[in-house]
Design a protein around this motif. Structure first.
Motif, mmCIF file in Angstrom:
data_model
loop_
_atom_site.group_PDB
_atom_site.id
_atom_site.type_symbol
_atom_site.label_atom_id
_atom_site.label_comp_id
_atom_site.label_asym_id
_atom_site.label_seq_id
_atom_site.Cartn_x
_atom_site.Cartn_y
_atom_site.Cartn_z
ATOM 1 N N ASP A 132 -8.761 2.650 -40.506
ATOM 2 C CA ASP A 132 -9.081 3.757 -41.406
ATOM 3 C C ASP A 132 -10.595 3.939 -41.529
ATOM 4 O O ASP A 132 -11.102 5.066 -41.533
ATOM 5 C CB ASP A 132 -8.457 3.522 -42.779
ATOM 6 N N ILE A 133 -11.334 2.850 -41.605
ATOM 7 C CA ILE A 133 -12.798 2.933 -41.677
ATOM 8 C C ILE A 133 -13.353 3.474 -40.357
ATOM 9 O O ILE A 133 -14.272 4.288 -40.341
ATOM 10 C CB ILE A 133 -13.406 1.539 -42.001
ATOM 11 N N LEU A 134 -12.746 3.029 -39.256
ATOM 12 C CA LEU A 134 -13.171 3.483 -37.934
ATOM 13 C C LEU A 134 -12.970 4.987 -37.789
ATOM 14 O O LEU A 134 -13.881 5.702 -37.367
ATOM 15 C CB LEU A 134 -12.395 2.727 -36.851
ATOM 16 N N SER A 135 -11.785 5.483 -38.149
ATOM 17 C CA SER A 135 -11.522 6.923 -38.006
ATOM 18 C C SER A 135 -12.400 7.734 -38.952
ATOM 19 O O SER A 135 -12.887 8.812 -38.594
ATOM 20 C CB SER A 135 -10.045 7.236 -38.233
ATOM 21 N N LYS A 136 -12.650 7.218 -40.163
ATOM 22 C CA LYS A 136 -13.539 7.912 -41.106
ATOM 23 C C LYS A 136 -14.963 7.978 -40.553
ATOM 24 O O LYS A 136 -15.617 9.019 -40.623
ATOM 25 C CB LYS A 136 -13.521 7.184 -42.451
ATOM 26 N N SER A 137 -15.434 6.892 -39.950
ATOM 27 C CA SER A 137 -16.777 6.853 -39.364
ATOM 28 C C SER A 137 -16.903 7.820 -38.195
ATOM 29 O O SER A 137 -17.922 8.501 -38.049
ATOM 30 C CB SER A 137 -17.115 5.443 -38.886
ATOM 31 N N ILE A 138 -15.863 7.890 -37.382
ATOM 32 C CA ILE A 138 -15.872 8.813 -36.243
ATOM 33 C C ILE A 138 -15.959 10.259 -36.739
ATOM 34 O O ILE A 138 -16.745 11.058 -36.219
ATOM 35 C CB ILE A 138 -14.636 8.596 -35.349
ATOM 36 N N CYS A 148 -11.206 -1.287 -30.245
ATOM 37 C CA CYS A 148 -10.235 -2.398 -30.244
ATOM 38 C C CYS A 148 -10.499 -3.360 -31.399
ATOM 39 O O CYS A 148 -9.565 -3.768 -32.102
ATOM 40 C CB CYS A 148 -10.275 -3.143 -28.914
ATOM 41 N N VAL A 149 -11.756 -3.713 -31.620
ATOM 42 C CA VAL A 149 -12.099 -4.621 -32.715
ATOM 43 C C VAL A 149 -11.740 -3.984 -34.050
ATOM 44 O O VAL A 149 -11.175 -4.642 -34.944
ATOM 45 C CB VAL A 149 -13.604 -5.013 -32.662
ATOM 46 N N GLY A 150 -12.014 -2.692 -34.202
ATOM 47 C CA GLY A 150 -11.675 -1.993 -35.437
ATOM 48 C C GLY A 150 -10.182 -1.978 -35.707
ATOM 49 O O GLY A 150 -9.735 -2.182 -36.839
ATOM 50 N N ILE A 151 -9.387 -1.766 -34.667
ATOM 51 C CA ILE A 151 -7.926 -1.732 -34.824
ATOM 52 C C ILE A 151 -7.380 -3.126 -35.112
ATOM 53 O O ILE A 151 -6.566 -3.316 -36.026
ATOM 54 C CB ILE A 151 -7.268 -1.115 -33.568
ATOM 55 N N PHE A 152 -7.804 -4.120 -34.337
ATOM 56 C CA PHE A 152 -7.265 -5.474 -34.477
ATOM 57 C C PHE A 152 -7.703 -6.177 -35.764
ATOM 58 O O PHE A 152 -7.043 -7.103 -36.229
ATOM 59 C CB PHE A 152 -7.609 -6.337 -33.261
ATOM 60 N N THR A 153 -8.800 -5.739 -36.359
ATOM 61 C CA THR A 153 -9.249 -6.355 -37.614
ATOM 62 C C THR A 153 -8.711 -5.599 -38.826
ATOM 63 O O THR A 153 -9.064 -5.918 -39.961
ATOM 64 C CB THR A 153 -10.782 -6.421 -37.680
ATOM 65 N N GLY A 154 -7.888 -4.598 -38.574
ATOM 66 C CA GLY A 154 -7.269 -3.858 -39.676
ATOM 67 C C GLY A 154 -8.187 -2.849 -40.330
ATOM 68 O O GLY A 154 -7.975 -2.462 -41.476
#
Length: 191
Positions: free
Chosen positions: A24-30, A15-21
């Protein structure tokens, strides 16, 4: 309960990753984390197969039998009732021997059998006996002569000398087992 905690941590992080924009970094990290996990597991599989083969050779060559003969007189003194029951002592010895040789998968059935036999010898069925507590400590401390899992992990992640932890592992696990048994023996006098 732990599952809820992990779910909460992951959910809040997403949620924090999505709401802070930073989706893309979140999905790359996953994706990077998933790929590195698969790579590690493949490397571990090969090394674990090697060590399981080495341990099987040790078992077939009689090394584990020699180790169990060495342990029998010591364990007869450590365990009160179980030391007099050959079936129970045999299961305990096989569990400890398998753990010492790094064969934790083989040790589990012996551990279950040992606990069943210890429960059979137990006078108070709703309370763990002194022998059960000592066995649990020895099983948890688990003196490691060949810490195959740690060696395998170290080899999989590129350690120059993955087996250099053998001596420290023997010292620390041996110390933990001795201290654990001494504490159990001390507490048996009061409880």
């Amino acid at each position: 309960m732990v599952n809820y905690i992990w779910f909460f941590i992951i959910f809040i992080g997403i949620c924090v990753g999505i709401f802070t924009g930073r989706a893309d970094i979140l999905s790359k990290s996953i994706m990077e984390s998933a790929n590195s996990t698969v790579d590690l597991m493949i490397k571990l599989l090969g090394v674990m197969c090697l060590w399981c083969g080495v341990m099987k050779i040790a078992q077939k060559s009689g090394l584990t039998d020699k180790l169990s003969k060495l342990l029998r007189p010591i364990l007869k003194k450590v365990f009160k009732k179980a030391g007099r029951d050959e079936e129970t002592l045999g299961a305990i010895i096989m569990n400890i021997t398998a753990n010492m040789m790094g064969l934790s998968n083989a040790a589990t059935p012996f551990g279950i059998k040992a606990m069943e036999n210890l429960q059979r010898l137990n006078d108070k069925k709703d309370t763990a006996s002194d022998d059960m507590a000592i066995f649990l400590v020895l099983n948890a401390a688990c003196i490691q002569i060949f810490p195959t899992t740690i060696i395998s992990i170290r080899a999989a992640v590129g350690s120059n000398n993955p087996a250099e932890i053998i001596v420290p592992a023997i010292i620390t696990t041996g110390t933990a087992a001795v201290v654990g048994v001494l504490v159990c023996k001390l507490l048996q006098r009061y409880f």
